[in-house]
Design a protein around this motif. Sequence first.
Motif, PDB file in Angstrom:
ATOM      1  N   VAL A  34       4.453 -76.351 -45.413  1.00 36.17           N
ATOM      2  CA  VAL A  34       5.864 -76.706 -45.473  1.00 36.17           C
ATOM      3  C   VAL A  34       6.289 -76.773 -46.936  1.00 36.17           C
ATOM      4  O   VAL A  34       5.545 -77.269 -47.792  1.00 36.17           O
ATOM      5  N   ASN A  72      -0.707 -71.275 -38.299  1.00 33.69           N
ATOM      6  CA  ASN A  72      -1.313 -71.638 -37.022  1.00 33.69           C
ATOM      7  C   ASN A  72      -2.613 -72.398 -37.280  1.00 33.69           C
ATOM      8  O   ASN A  72      -3.507 -72.461 -36.439  1.00 33.69           O
ATOM      9  N   TYR A 113      12.142 -75.966 -39.555  1.00 32.46           N
ATOM     10  CA  TYR A 113      10.878 -75.596 -38.912  1.00 32.46           C
ATOM     11  C   TYR A 113      10.911 -75.854 -37.408  1.00 32.46           C
ATOM     12  O   TYR A 113      11.554 -76.783 -36.928  1.00 32.46           O
ATOM     13  N   HIS A 114      10.179 -75.004 -36.710  1.00 30.46           N
ATOM     14  CA  HIS A 114      10.034 -75.155 -35.259  1.00 30.46           C
ATOM     15  C   HIS A 114       8.559 -75.048 -34.907  1.00 30.46           C
ATOM     16  O   HIS A 114       7.849 -74.167 -35.408  1.00 30.46           O
ATOM     17  N   LEU A 115       8.108 -75.937 -34.023  1.00 28.39           N
ATOM     18  CA  LEU A 115       6.711 -75.941 -33.588  1.00 28.39           C
ATOM     19  C   LEU A 115       6.603 -75.367 -32.187  1.00 28.39           C
ATOM     20  O   LEU A 115       7.223 -75.873 -31.246  1.00 28.39           O
ATOM     21  N   HIS A 158       3.373 -85.272 -35.138  1.00 27.22           N
ATOM     22  CA  HIS A 158       4.821 -85.066 -35.192  1.00 27.22           C
ATOM     23  C   HIS A 158       5.554 -86.328 -34.740  1.00 27.22           C
ATOM     24  O   HIS A 158       6.505 -86.787 -35.381  1.00 27.22           O
ATOM     25  N   PHE A 198       2.885 -82.547 -41.436  1.00 25.78           N
ATOM     26  CA  PHE A 198       3.797 -83.424 -40.703  1.00 25.78           C
ATOM     27  C   PHE A 198       3.668 -84.869 -41.172  1.00 25.78           C
ATOM     28  O   PHE A 198       4.662 -85.598 -41.259  1.00 25.78           O
ATOM     29  N   LEU A 221       3.550 -72.869 -36.302  1.00 24.40           N
ATOM     30  CA  LEU A 221       4.715 -73.398 -37.004  1.00 24.40           C
ATOM     31  C   LEU A 221       5.563 -72.241 -37.515  1.00 24.40           C
ATOM     32  O   LEU A 221       5.093 -71.402 -38.277  1.00 24.40           O
ATOM     33  N   ILE A 249      -1.154 -78.144 -40.352  1.00 26.19           N
ATOM     34  CA  ILE A 249       0.157 -78.521 -39.830  1.00 26.19           C
ATOM     35  C   ILE A 249       0.229 -80.027 -39.620  1.00 26.19           C
ATOM     36  O   ILE A 249       1.227 -80.674 -39.970  1.00 26.19           O
ATOM     37  N   VAL A 303      11.947 -81.655 -36.915  1.00 22.82           N
ATOM     38  CA  VAL A 303      11.220 -80.431 -36.555  1.00 22.82           C
ATOM     39  C   VAL A 303      11.305 -80.274 -35.045  1.00 22.82           C
ATOM     40  O   VAL A 303      10.835 -81.145 -34.301  1.00 22.82           O
ATOM     41  N   ASP A 322       9.088 -70.789 -39.397  1.00 24.78           N
ATOM     42  CA  ASP A 322      10.078 -71.108 -40.426  1.00 24.78           C
ATOM     43  C   ASP A 322      11.355 -70.325 -40.129  1.00 24.78           C
ATOM     44  O   ASP A 322      11.380 -69.091 -40.223  1.00 24.78           O
TER      45      ASP A 322
END
Length: 281
Positions: free
Chosen positions: A41, A139, A50-52, A68, A148, A128, A144, A77, A130
């Motif tokens: 990040v 990954n 960001y999206h998980l 998270h 977080f 993850l 990750i 996120v 972007d």
Amino acid sequence: MPKLPRSSRLASPVDTTAYGEYRITQRPDDPRPLYRFAGHVVDDPQPGRYHLYAGWFCPWSQRVTIAHALAGLRDVVTVSYVDNARDGRGWAFRERYGPDPVNGFTLLRQAYEATEEGFDGHVSVPTLWDRATAQVISNDFKGIGIDFATRFRHLATPVIDTYPEAHREEIEQLDAWLNPAVNRGAPNSTAFLDALGTLDERLATRRYLLGPAITEADIRLYVTLVRYGSGLADFPHLWDYARDLYTVPAFRDTTDFTTFGQGDGGLDWDAPAHRPEGIPA
């Protein structure tokens, strides 16, 4: 037939006859890591960047969704889930958990191919994404989870600081033993059971692995214990410890026993846990 909106697209059902079983192909002469993307990040990220992509069934993914939640990132996120089953195409978005809300992909592989043309590696969760660069950032589940826990402090107040500077070295030293012995160990092997016995003794005198507070070390262990099964009851302090963690919303809300092969192992996870408190780290 009109084209479906991107937000409504879903993959076709699992079909191993047409697509075969999913296989991880990695040649002995290929130096690239299995988890090929290991970016981080950016400094001072903005909310929503960001999206998980996660999976309820996967312990590595659950580690990250717990991190998270404990980092207070619900509104920072976004998270979505792939289907629990796959064929040769890899993980996909189906009706049970809904479509991909970010890109409208039907297969998670498409995110990897958008990042690396002709991608020929392992497609895994967690992943993850972007939004700013329209690429997979990582990954690497370990990286990750740490990101977080540490990189969003300007946007969210953590429920619990799971990666405090004072304990990072100890967390990683413990992981160097826990990862091969327990998290990647063969369940019910002599080495695995011996490790559980050692953990049971450790937890007889402390509430969590490093003392009175939950850390990343507890997250990493919990996701294996919650999938182990009835044998966990043979280790009373470890069983109490696992149930104690289960009372914490971040752990409980990310645990779906129906996605585990043995379910809840026939154990009563709601039974009261009796754990030592007030013990110094």
